[in-house]
Scaffold this active site. Sequence first.
Site, PDB file in Angstrom:
ATOM      1  N   ASP A 105       0.834  -1.215   0.000  1.00  0.00           N
ATOM      2  CA  ASP A 105       0.000   0.000   0.000  1.00  0.00           C
ATOM      3  C   ASP A 105       0.865   1.261   0.000  1.00  0.00           C
ATOM      4  O   ASP A 105       0.659   2.180   0.799  1.00  0.00           O
ATOM      5  CB  ASP A 105      -0.945  -0.008   1.207  1.00  0.00           C
ATOM      6  CG  ASP A 105      -1.958   1.136   1.150  1.00  0.00           C
ATOM      7  OD1 ASP A 105      -2.339   1.546   0.043  1.00  0.00           O
ATOM      8  OD2 ASP A 105      -2.360   1.636   2.230  1.00  0.00           O
ATOM      9  N   GLU A 131       1.165  -2.929  -5.188  1.00  0.00           N
ATOM     10  CA  GLU A 131       0.779  -1.554  -4.877  1.00  0.00           C
ATOM     11  C   GLU A 131       1.970  -0.779  -4.304  1.00  0.00           C
ATOM     12  O   GLU A 131       1.888  -0.117  -3.272  1.00  0.00           O
ATOM     13  CB  GLU A 131      -0.411  -1.516  -3.914  1.00  0.00           C
ATOM     14  CG  GLU A 131      -1.224  -0.246  -4.032  1.00  0.00           C
ATOM     15  CD  GLU A 131      -2.524  -0.245  -3.244  1.00  0.00           C
ATOM     16  OE1 GLU A 131      -3.218   0.783  -3.293  1.00  0.00           O
ATOM     17  OE2 GLU A 131      -2.837  -1.269  -2.597  1.00  0.00           O
ATOM     18  N   TYR A 206      -1.183  -7.523  -9.072  1.00  0.00           N
ATOM     19  CA  TYR A 206      -2.056  -6.629  -8.319  1.00  0.00           C
ATOM     20  C   TYR A 206      -3.305  -6.448  -9.177  1.00  0.00           C
ATOM     21  O   TYR A 206      -3.340  -5.625 -10.085  1.00  0.00           O
ATOM     22  CB  TYR A 206      -1.353  -5.297  -8.040  1.00  0.00           C
ATOM     23  CG  TYR A 206      -2.216  -4.276  -7.337  1.00  0.00           C
ATOM     24  CD1 TYR A 206      -3.078  -4.650  -6.320  1.00  0.00           C
ATOM     25  CD2 TYR A 206      -2.164  -2.934  -7.693  1.00  0.00           C
ATOM     26  CE1 TYR A 206      -3.879  -3.708  -5.672  1.00  0.00           C
ATOM     27  CE2 TYR A 206      -2.951  -1.986  -7.058  1.00  0.00           C
ATOM     28  CZ  TYR A 206      -3.804  -2.392  -6.037  1.00  0.00           C
ATOM     29  OH  TYR A 206      -4.603  -1.468  -5.410  1.00  0.00           O
ATOM     30  N   ASP A 245      -2.158  -9.592  -4.458  1.00  0.00           N
ATOM     31  CA  ASP A 245      -3.451  -9.075  -4.046  1.00  0.00           C
ATOM     32  C   ASP A 245      -4.397  -9.293  -5.217  1.00  0.00           C
ATOM     33  O   ASP A 245      -4.371  -8.548  -6.193  1.00  0.00           O
ATOM     34  CB  ASP A 245      -3.331  -7.596  -3.696  1.00  0.00           C
ATOM     35  CG  ASP A 245      -4.666  -6.968  -3.316  1.00  0.00           C
ATOM     36  OD1 ASP A 245      -5.684  -7.684  -3.324  1.00  0.00           O
ATOM     37  OD2 ASP A 245      -4.693  -5.763  -3.022  1.00  0.00           O
ATOM     38  N   ASN A 247      -7.636  -9.163  -5.040  1.00  0.00           N
ATOM     39  CA  ASN A 247      -8.813  -8.313  -4.871  1.00  0.00           C
ATOM     40  C   ASN A 247     -10.133  -9.071  -4.989  1.00  0.00           C
ATOM     41  O   ASN A 247     -11.075  -8.619  -5.638  1.00  0.00           O
ATOM     42  CB  ASN A 247      -8.770  -7.144  -5.869  1.00  0.00           C
ATOM     43  CG  ASN A 247      -8.307  -5.854  -5.194  1.00  0.00           C
ATOM     44  OD1 ASN A 247      -8.725  -5.541  -4.075  1.00  0.00           O
ATOM     45  ND2 ASN A 247      -7.446  -5.116  -5.866  1.00  0.00           N
ATOM     46  N   ASP A 318      -5.348 -11.778  -0.409  1.00  0.00           N
ATOM     47  CA  ASP A 318      -4.006 -12.109  -0.898  1.00  0.00           C
ATOM     48  C   ASP A 318      -3.849 -13.624  -0.962  1.00  0.00           C
ATOM     49  O   ASP A 318      -4.182 -14.326   0.004  1.00  0.00           O
ATOM     50  CB  ASP A 318      -2.954 -11.484   0.005  1.00  0.00           C
ATOM     51  CG  ASP A 318      -3.126  -9.970   0.098  1.00  0.00           C
ATOM     52  OD1 ASP A 318      -2.475  -9.263  -0.675  1.00  0.00           O
ATOM     53  OD2 ASP A 318      -3.944  -9.522   0.927  1.00  0.00           O
ATOM     54  N   ASP A 343      -1.985  -1.850   5.184  1.00  0.00           N
ATOM     55  CA  ASP A 343      -3.320  -2.341   5.532  1.00  0.00           C
ATOM     56  C   ASP A 343      -3.478  -3.810   5.138  1.00  0.00           C
ATOM     57  O   ASP A 343      -4.487  -4.444   5.458  1.00  0.00           O
ATOM     58  CB  ASP A 343      -4.424  -1.483   4.904  1.00  0.00           C
ATOM     59  CG  ASP A 343      -4.257  -1.269   3.406  1.00  0.00           C
ATOM     60  OD1 ASP A 343      -3.280  -1.782   2.834  1.00  0.00           O
ATOM     61  OD2 ASP A 343      -5.101  -0.566   2.820  1.00  0.00           O
ATOM     62  N   HIS A 344      -2.489  -4.358   4.435  1.00  0.00           N
ATOM     63  CA  HIS A 344      -2.387  -5.792   4.189  1.00  0.00           C
ATOM     64  C   HIS A 344      -1.233  -6.340   5.031  1.00  0.00           C
ATOM     65  O   HIS A 344      -0.338  -5.600   5.453  1.00  0.00           O
ATOM     66  CB  HIS A 344      -2.067  -6.079   2.725  1.00  0.00           C
ATOM     67  CG  HIS A 344      -3.166  -5.747   1.767  1.00  0.00           C
ATOM     68  ND1 HIS A 344      -3.877  -6.701   1.079  1.00  0.00           N
ATOM     69  CD2 HIS A 344      -3.662  -4.550   1.359  1.00  0.00           C
ATOM     70  CE1 HIS A 344      -4.762  -6.116   0.294  1.00  0.00           C
ATOM     71  NE2 HIS A 344      -4.648  -4.810   0.443  1.00  0.00           N
TER      72      HIS A 344
END
Length: 353
Positions: A105, A131, A206, A245, A247, A318, A343-344
């Site tokens: 992030d 990211e 990502y 990630d 998503n 993830d 935040d991950h």
Amino acid sequence: RETHRTIVWGRSRQVGGFLSQISPIFLKKSVTTIASVVRTAVFTCRGGILNAIMPKRKAGGDAKESPKKTKGDVGASSSQTDFSSNAKTKSGKHWNLKIASWNVDGLRGTVKKNGHAYIPQDDPDIICLQETKCTDKDVPKEFTGAMDGYHGYWYAPTEKKGYAGTALFSKVKPIKVNYGIGVAEHDDEGRVITAEFDKFYMVTAYVPNSGKGLVRLDYRQTWDEAFTDYLVKLDKKKPVVLCGDLNVAHQEIDLKNPKSNKNKTPGFTDQEREGFSALLEEGFKDSYRELYPEETDCYTFWSYMGGARAKNVGWRLDYFVLSDRLMPHLCDNVIRSGVMGSDHCPIVLLLAL
């Protein structure tokens, strides 16, 4: 329309301290015993449960005590200095390859939080970042120190500075590295890096978020189809290890509040979940769910809002997705929920190849 760089880092090392949480039952023990516990305890999360494991990696596997399970605390400190494991395949082979994946992030923000100190502590053979929100020219010097001895590969968009981006680092130089998936409309945001090794393709991705109000959901469906086609073509040549990630929370068990988020929130629409199912049907496995099909409260992402991480109100976004024929080589898939800086949290795959 994209930029990518290959970097080989120098040689240095960063060392983190220990910080472990001690449950009230230990308060009855002597100061000496508590000090011993602090010196030896490190934590790893599997399904939201923290396991204390003994340090010191040894040849043929990592020695450890049988873990004593305690109630998980995903807000634990990231000052772990050892992540030992004696994981084996079903046939009894010790792991010999460690791969880590982490959506940071924004790499510069992670470095400011000292999150990069995690990397030399876990010491993966390959680590993939998503990211990154920067190019190799923007990398803080503290991060280059943490990446001693790795060959580094960066992929960032040129038209959206500070957006998306991926990176891959390996101690062994890959045979070849490719950027993107060969489809122009999907290759301008720096989202996929593929590194070819002797026995497998390493792909880090990502995956595009469907956006607030699901405004990019149609594009996301197009992406999923193209990306699945790309992976299937690779799999015909060599087995694939996909990480990143992605998503999507594939099943209801993969997020805390499935009912309130279904078809309302990016990552938990029927279309995104079906897209992931379609990938698995092409001969791939979600390695975590293969190992832990019923584990709950095992998340890799938590919103910064509302104290979500402290409450463990999260999502498993993830993944390590493996070609079917790599499953006999799978030893473990671990969620490092105690590692802070984003935040991950990082996830780690252990293979015996």
